[in-house]
Design an enzyme around this catalytic site. Sequence first.
Site, short mmCIF file in Angstrom:
data_model
loop_
_atom_site.label_atom_id
_atom_site.label_comp_id
_atom_site.label_asym_id
_atom_site.label_seq_id
_atom_site.Cartn_x
_atom_site.Cartn_y
_atom_site.Cartn_z
N PHE A 147 0.86 -1.18 0.00
CA PHE A 147 0.00 0.00 0.00
C PHE A 147 0.89 1.23 0.00
O PHE A 147 1.62 1.49 0.96
CB PHE A 147 -0.96 0.05 1.20
CG PHE A 147 -1.83 1.28 1.14
CD1 PHE A 147 -2.98 1.28 0.37
CD2 PHE A 147 -1.46 2.46 1.77
CE1 PHE A 147 -3.76 2.43 0.26
CE2 PHE A 147 -2.25 3.61 1.66
CZ PHE A 147 -3.39 3.59 0.91
N ASP A 234 9.34 3.09 2.02
CA ASP A 234 8.12 3.86 2.29
C ASP A 234 7.81 3.72 3.78
O ASP A 234 7.26 2.74 4.23
CB ASP A 234 6.94 3.33 1.46
CG ASP A 234 5.66 4.12 1.72
OD1 ASP A 234 5.63 4.92 2.68
OD2 ASP A 234 4.69 3.92 0.96
N LYS A 276 2.46 11.32 7.07
CA LYS A 276 1.66 11.12 8.28
C LYS A 276 2.25 11.82 9.52
O LYS A 276 2.10 13.02 9.66
CB LYS A 276 1.45 9.63 8.50
CG LYS A 276 0.55 9.05 7.38
CD LYS A 276 0.01 7.67 7.63
CE LYS A 276 -1.04 7.32 6.58
NZ LYS A 276 -0.74 6.17 5.75
C1 LIG Z 1 -0.91 6.21 4.26
C2 LIG Z 1 0.18 5.67 3.43
C3 LIG Z 1 0.53 6.25 2.19
C4 LIG Z 1 -0.30 7.35 1.55
O1 LIG Z 1 -0.36 8.51 2.32
P1 LIG Z 1 -1.51 9.59 2.01
O2 LIG Z 1 -1.12 10.76 2.86
O3 LIG Z 1 -2.81 8.97 2.42
O4 LIG Z 1 -1.46 9.89 0.56
C5 LIG Z 1 1.63 5.76 1.51
N1 LIG Z 1 2.34 4.74 2.00
C6 LIG Z 1 2.05 4.14 3.19
C7 LIG Z 1 2.90 3.02 3.68
C8 LIG Z 1 0.95 4.58 3.93
O5 LIG Z 1 0.64 3.98 5.07
#
Ligand SMILES: *Cc1c(COP(=O)(O)O)cnc(C)c1O
Length: 428
Positions: A147, A234, A276
């Site tokens: 994700f 990520d 985040k």
């Molecule tokens: C939440 C998330 C994203 C996307 O972030 P948004 O601010 O919702 O666009 C990308 N990668 C990971 C691992 C995430 O948990």
Amino acid sequence: MNVTMDKLTSKDLMQMEDKHGAHNYHPLGVVLERGEGVHVWDVEGKKYYDFLSAYSAVNQGHCHPKIVDAMVEQAKTLTLTSRAFHNDALGPYEKFVTEYFGYDKVLPMNTGAEAVETAIKLCRKWGYEVKRVPENTAQIIVCDNNFHGRTTTIVSFSNDPVASKNFGPYTPGFIRIPYNDTAALEDALKNNDNVVGFLVEPIQGEAGVFVPDAGYIEKAQQLCSEAGALFIADEVQTGIARTGSLLAVCGDCSCGNTCEKDPNSYVRADILILGKAISGGAYPVSAVLADNEIMNVIKPGQHGSTFGGNPVAAKVAIAALEVVRDEELAANARRLGELFRNEMQRIIDNTDLVVKVRGRGLLNAIIVNDTEESDTAWNLCVALMENGLLAKPTHGNIIRFAPPLVMTETQLMECVAIIEKTINAFEK
Ligand SMILES: *Cc1c(COP(=O)(O)O)cnc(C)c1O
């Protein structure tokens, strides 16, 4: 004015959303109006423990005064200049964040998906201009059940049909391999000079808090380095102390006494993606970090964002990262995480409803003893809500538990009691 008569109820507000908003989410039936630390309150005044933390954006707790003060102060002074001009908050933020995470440079964006897109563009451009891959042939390896966000390119390499179906045609240039499988990675890298990078979550959050085997991330980074491909982490969800260290890959961290770094098992990503909790949930802030050899391939006009690097974001991110360091949130997440998993295991040993707990730090999940298609996990979350604790299933039968990292041990044990009581009552 009669406040009590005029005030909209939770039901009114949910109906409004249902009627006037796109149905792209399926929230639990609770309408929140206030938050402080580990707690949130609904419009009827009921208090809850937040066990989602806005998908780990609110690691520092709701409305942390230091972060809010930084935001309000800057909002009264200067909010946005665009990058057409300099602003006096960006440089100090860039210096701060690169020193904090140990990279030469940062590229500031707003959301996680934008930061992932940025990392993909950066990796491809590096591939063409430094690695010298033939034009339009670059490939990036990704993992099953990844994700990384919701943009067209990102959903192109998702294998979740809910995320990708009927959003094609899909962006090419991605190879998907199983997660937690170094042999598959070795295979994908072998005899393929067009691979420019490997994009991976150190722990798969949305997939259900899937923690890879010990050594997987280290080995993956080593394989990438040998093959001349960039290792892209990520850490949008796992980063900023969530998993008990500043970063889940435990990269070149500077969290000092909050992280007991094992020098044999820490990884420094070539490209680090953050979002985040880099703002403590106060404001959309994301960041891509890399060293000069990589970041310098981006020249003026080739990438950007109207809001990226705005002065409010800069001040908020500095404050949010200072809170993580000053309040030693990584150490707290590590300590409370161990306690939490032990307590969950004790509950699991005495119930048939839950079969497993897994996670690291305060990013954890329990697996409910039912099929992925069942609504048992959802119903359990509804029961938890009724008992004053908010959590949500990630996929099917998996419930993620990720409270703010400012939680105390006493509060955590209160939450354990709520979960235990709910599970026991649910069986009867
Ligand atoms: C939440 C998330 C994203 C996307 O972030 P948004 O601010 O919702 O666009 C990308 N990668 C990971 C691992 C995430 O948990």
